[in-house]
Design a protein around this motif. Structure first.
Motif, PDB file in Angstrom:
ATOM      1  N   VAL A   7       0.853  -1.192   0.000  1.00 32.79           N
ATOM      2  CA  VAL A   7       0.000   0.000   0.000  1.00 32.79           C
ATOM      3  C   VAL A   7       0.887   1.239   0.000  1.00 32.79           C
ATOM      4  N   ASP A   8       0.892   1.973  -1.110  1.00 34.40           N
ATOM      5  CA  ASP A   8       1.702   3.181  -1.245  1.00 34.40           C
ATOM      6  C   ASP A   8       1.105   4.017  -2.361  1.00 34.40           C
ATOM      7  N   ASP A   9       1.084   5.336  -2.179  1.00 33.80           N
ATOM      8  CA  ASP A   9       0.454   6.175  -3.196  1.00 33.80           C
ATOM      9  C   ASP A   9       1.344   6.403  -4.418  1.00 33.80           C
ATOM     10  N   HIS A  10       2.597   5.998  -4.355  1.00 33.87           N
ATOM     11  CA  HIS A  10       3.494   6.159  -5.496  1.00 33.87           C
ATOM     12  C   HIS A  10       3.594   4.852  -6.287  1.00 33.87           C
ATOM     13  N   ALA A  11       3.149   4.891  -7.537  1.00 32.42           N
ATOM     14  CA  ALA A  11       3.161   3.700  -8.389  1.00 32.42           C
ATOM     15  C   ALA A  11       4.577   3.165  -8.583  1.00 32.42           C
ATOM     16  N   ARG A  14       5.546   1.165  -5.515  1.00 38.78           N
ATOM     17  CA  ARG A  14       4.870  -0.138  -5.501  1.00 38.78           C
ATOM     18  C   ARG A  14       5.521  -1.094  -6.492  1.00 38.78           C
ATOM     19  N   SER A  15       5.786  -0.595  -7.708  1.00 38.09           N
ATOM     20  CA  SER A  15       6.396  -1.428  -8.737  1.00 38.09           C
ATOM     21  C   SER A  15       7.776  -1.918  -8.299  1.00 38.09           C
ATOM     22  N   GLY A  16       8.549  -1.013  -7.675  1.00 32.91           N
ATOM     23  CA  GLY A  16       9.875  -1.395  -7.212  1.00 32.91           C
ATOM     24  C   GLY A  16       9.825  -2.467  -6.132  1.00 32.91           C
ATOM     25  N   LEU A  17       8.868  -2.345  -5.212  1.00 30.18           N
ATOM     26  CA  LEU A  17       8.728  -3.339  -4.154  1.00 30.18           C
ATOM     27  C   LEU A  17       8.275  -4.687  -4.704  1.00 30.18           C
ATOM     28  N   VAL A  18       7.385  -4.658  -5.685  1.00 32.31           N
ATOM     29  CA  VAL A  18       6.940  -5.905  -6.314  1.00 32.31           C
ATOM     30  C   VAL A  18       8.136  -6.611  -6.942  1.00 32.31           C
ATOM     31  N   ASN A  19       8.950  -5.865  -7.674  1.00 26.45           N
ATOM     32  CA  ASN A  19      10.114  -6.456  -8.333  1.00 26.45           C
ATOM     33  C   ASN A  19      11.128  -6.987  -7.324  1.00 26.45           C
ATOM     34  N   LEU A  20      11.257  -6.285  -6.190  1.00 27.38           N
ATOM     35  CA  LEU A  20      12.203  -6.710  -5.171  1.00 27.38           C
ATOM     36  C   LEU A  20      11.760  -7.950  -4.409  1.00 27.38           C
ATOM     37  N   LEU A  21      10.454  -8.044  -4.152  1.00 30.15           N
ATOM     38  CA  LEU A  21       9.958  -9.046  -3.208  1.00 30.15           C
ATOM     39  C   LEU A  21       9.302 -10.274  -3.815  1.00 30.15           C
ATOM     40  N   VAL A  30       0.302 -10.351  -3.430  1.00 26.58           N
ATOM     41  CA  VAL A  30      -1.070 -10.696  -3.789  1.00 26.58           C
ATOM     42  C   VAL A  30      -1.935  -9.472  -4.088  1.00 26.58           C
ATOM     43  N   GLY A  31      -1.372  -8.274  -3.994  1.00 20.27           N
ATOM     44  CA  GLY A  31      -2.177  -7.095  -4.291  1.00 20.27           C
ATOM     45  C   GLY A  31      -1.421  -5.804  -4.049  1.00 20.27           C
ATOM     46  N   GLU A  32      -1.931  -4.734  -4.644  1.00 19.99           N
ATOM     47  CA  GLU A  32      -1.385  -3.389  -4.473  1.00 19.99           C
ATOM     48  C   GLU A  32      -2.544  -2.423  -4.262  1.00 19.99           C
ATOM     49  N   ALA A  33      -2.263  -1.339  -3.546  1.00 25.36           N
ATOM     50  CA  ALA A  33      -3.276  -0.302  -3.334  1.00 25.36           C
ATOM     51  C   ALA A  33      -2.587   1.047  -3.234  1.00 25.36           C
ATOM     52  N   ALA A  34      -3.283   2.097  -3.710  1.00 28.88           N
ATOM     53  CA  ALA A  34      -2.707   3.435  -3.736  1.00 28.88           C
ATOM     54  C   ALA A  34      -3.136   4.301  -2.559  1.00 28.88           C
ATOM     55  N   ASP A  35      -4.109   3.826  -1.769  1.00 31.90           N
ATOM     56  CA  ASP A  35      -4.536   4.575  -0.584  1.00 31.90           C
ATOM     57  C   ASP A  35      -5.236   3.630   0.379  1.00 31.90           C
TER      58      ASP A  35
END
Length: 217
Positions: A7-11, A14-21, A30-35
């Protein structure tokens, strides 16, 4: 496999964390959210084990509010606050809201992985300097006599109220839970803080944390 939602308002974040983890050391994104609002909806749909929660999100619910509501709806979901705020007030407000961990975005990748697995196992996690600061601040106050009172001086009712105040419950919520009046809660709270030499809610949270009264479940 630890199911993680970001959950982070900066796309870009979020993309960087997905790639890292994703796919690393038994972690599945299993999911992402902007707020916070989107986080609450997606958490109920995707049922993560751990939510990485940013605090400052200008649109929708902020991270602290979302954490509190998420823990009420889904108490088994653990929240790891991932933020740039190296600030004691934010730290204790996050704990009060129900977060199981607090980590800075500047932390090494390995520490983030460790923190995720740590809280997924039911433990609490604070970044090292926060733990050192918390303990140091408490010891300084003890040395100055601000914590001259002892836990044993409290009545059973005062101990109940101490724990609930530290966990973020309002006077009204405590009164309803204990079936007493708000005025009685206020009186007990005033008495216990005087006995313990505490003056503010953050002081009370620190004391409760040291005594092991805060539940992260």
């Amino acid at each position: 496999m630890v199911r993680v939602m970001i959950v982070d308002d900066h796309a870009v974040v979020r993309s960087g964390l997905v790639n890292l983890l994703h796919g690393k050391m038994g972690i599945e994104i299993v999911g992402e959210a902007a707020d916070g609002d989107e986080a609450l909806v997606k958490a109920e749909t995707n049922v993560p084990d751990v939510v990485l929660m940013d605090l400052s999100m200008p649109h929708g619910k902020d991270g602290l509010t979302a954490t509190g509501e998420l823990k009420k709806r889904m108490p088994n979901v653990e929240v790891l606050v991932l933020t740039m705020h190296d600030d004691e007030e934010y730290l204790f407000r996050a704990i009060q809201a129900g977060a199981s961990g607090y980590l800075l975005k500047s932390a090494p990748y390995e520490e983030l992985l460790s923190a995720i697995h740590h809280i997924a196992s039911g433990n609490a996690y604070l970044y090292p300097s926060a733990t050192k600061r918390l303990i140091g601040d408490y010891l300084d106050k003890a040395k100055n006599g601000e914590h001259a009172g002892t836990y044993d001086l409290l009545s059973d009712r005062e101990k109940e109220i101490l724990a609930k105040v530290a966990q973020g419950y309002s006077n009204k919520e405590i009164a309803e839970a204990l079936v007493i009046s708000v005025k009685t809660v206020e009186s007990h709270k005033s008495n216990l803080m005087e006995k313990l030499g505490l003056k503010t809610r953050p002081d009370l949270v620190k004391y409760a944390l040291k005594k092991g009264l805060l539940s992260f479940e």
